[in-house]
Design an enzyme around this catalytic site. Structure first.
Site, PDB file in Angstrom:
ATOM      1  N   CYS A 151      17.612 -42.267  43.273  1.00  0.00           N
ATOM      2  CA  CYS A 151      17.122 -40.897  43.496  1.00  0.00           C
ATOM      3  C   CYS A 151      15.565 -41.165  43.086  1.00  0.00           C
ATOM      4  O   CYS A 151      14.503 -40.235  43.980  1.00  0.00           O
ATOM      5  CB  CYS A 151      17.080 -40.204  42.414  1.00  0.00           C
ATOM      6  SG  CYS A 151      18.793 -39.624  42.344  1.00  0.00           S
ATOM      7  N   THR A 152      15.463 -41.871  41.936  1.00  0.00           N
ATOM      8  CA  THR A 152      13.401 -42.386  42.108  1.00  0.00           C
ATOM      9  C   THR A 152      13.432 -42.453  43.327  1.00  0.00           C
ATOM     10  O   THR A 152      12.144 -42.340  43.566  1.00  0.00           O
ATOM     11  CB  THR A 152      13.527 -43.337  40.880  1.00  0.00           C
ATOM     12  OG1 THR A 152      14.777 -42.782  39.509  1.00  0.00           O
ATOM     13  CG2 THR A 152      12.012 -43.554  40.426  1.00  0.00           C
TER      14      THR A 152
END
Length: 213
Positions: A46-47
């Site tokens: 997600c980062t």
């Protein structure tokens, strides 16, 4: 609520976010929208996704698209995570991250798939048009990062095909040839709409240059 389908109205909601309270339909206004969910904050895939999305800000803006991310964590967590995203991805997150800690939005949009995880949202993507209709749904497994170049490509196709009587072929990119829709039969109308002409590979497969280029 049952599963959302293409053409359904995107459910409205009001929820806290990293930029304050957001009412979804009001936030979108007359823009297109991309709503995409994440299993949790401080997760590695997600980062990278949020960092890349931030870098695409100009691309989304020129297509009149507003982006919203969502995770089931709270605002405080989102704000700390944004610092990490900015630092590790060399960017600045410039869109809201919705705090869905009561899972209200996840349930409205069917983002929790119990056989994959009882608590975490899957990687869902929803493209919503200015009429608030759902135009695309893609769901990825939690372990696979999304292709945001593909999301931009689909938006280009949707915006083109909404305004011209065409469809886009396999692997189409903005600027490539397109297909005249089979329902268009009148040759005079075709000449007016497609002054560059077309090649009929088959009666149902008519290739023409992209009309707005």
């Amino acid at each position: 609520m049952g599963q959302l389908r293409l053409g359904d109205e995107a459910p409205d909601f009001e929820q806290k976010s990293s930029v304050g309270p957001i009412r979804f339909h009001e936030y979108l206004g007359n823009s297109w929208g991309v709503l995409f969910s994440h299993p949790a904050d401080f997760t590695p895939v997600c980062t990278t996704e949020l960092g890349y999305t931030a870098k695409l800000a100009d691309e989304f803006a020129k297509r009149n698209v507003k982006v919203l991310a969502l995770s089931v964590d709270a605002v405080d967590s989102h704000n700390k995570w944004i610092d990490d995203i900015n630092d590790t991805q060399g960017t600045k997150v410039n869109f809201p991250i919705i705090a869905d800690d009561d899972r209200k939005v996840a349930e409205l949009y069917d983002m929790i798939h119990p056989n994959a995880s009882a608590t975490a949202t899957v990687r869902s993507v929803f493209i919503v048009d200015p009429a608030k209709k759902v135009r695309l749904i893609i769901t990825y497994p939690a372990s696979t990062g999304r292709n945001f170049n593909e999301i931009l490509r689909v938006i280009d196709s949707l915006q083109l095909t909404d305004s011209h009587s065409v469809a886009t072929p396999v692997n189409w990119e903005d600027g490539d040839d397109v297909i005249i829709v089979p329902s268009l039969k009148d040759e005079e109308v075709i000449k007016q709409k497609f002054p560059k002409g077309y090649k009929a590979v088959r009666p149902y497969l008519r290739i023409t240059p992209q009309p707005n280029k």
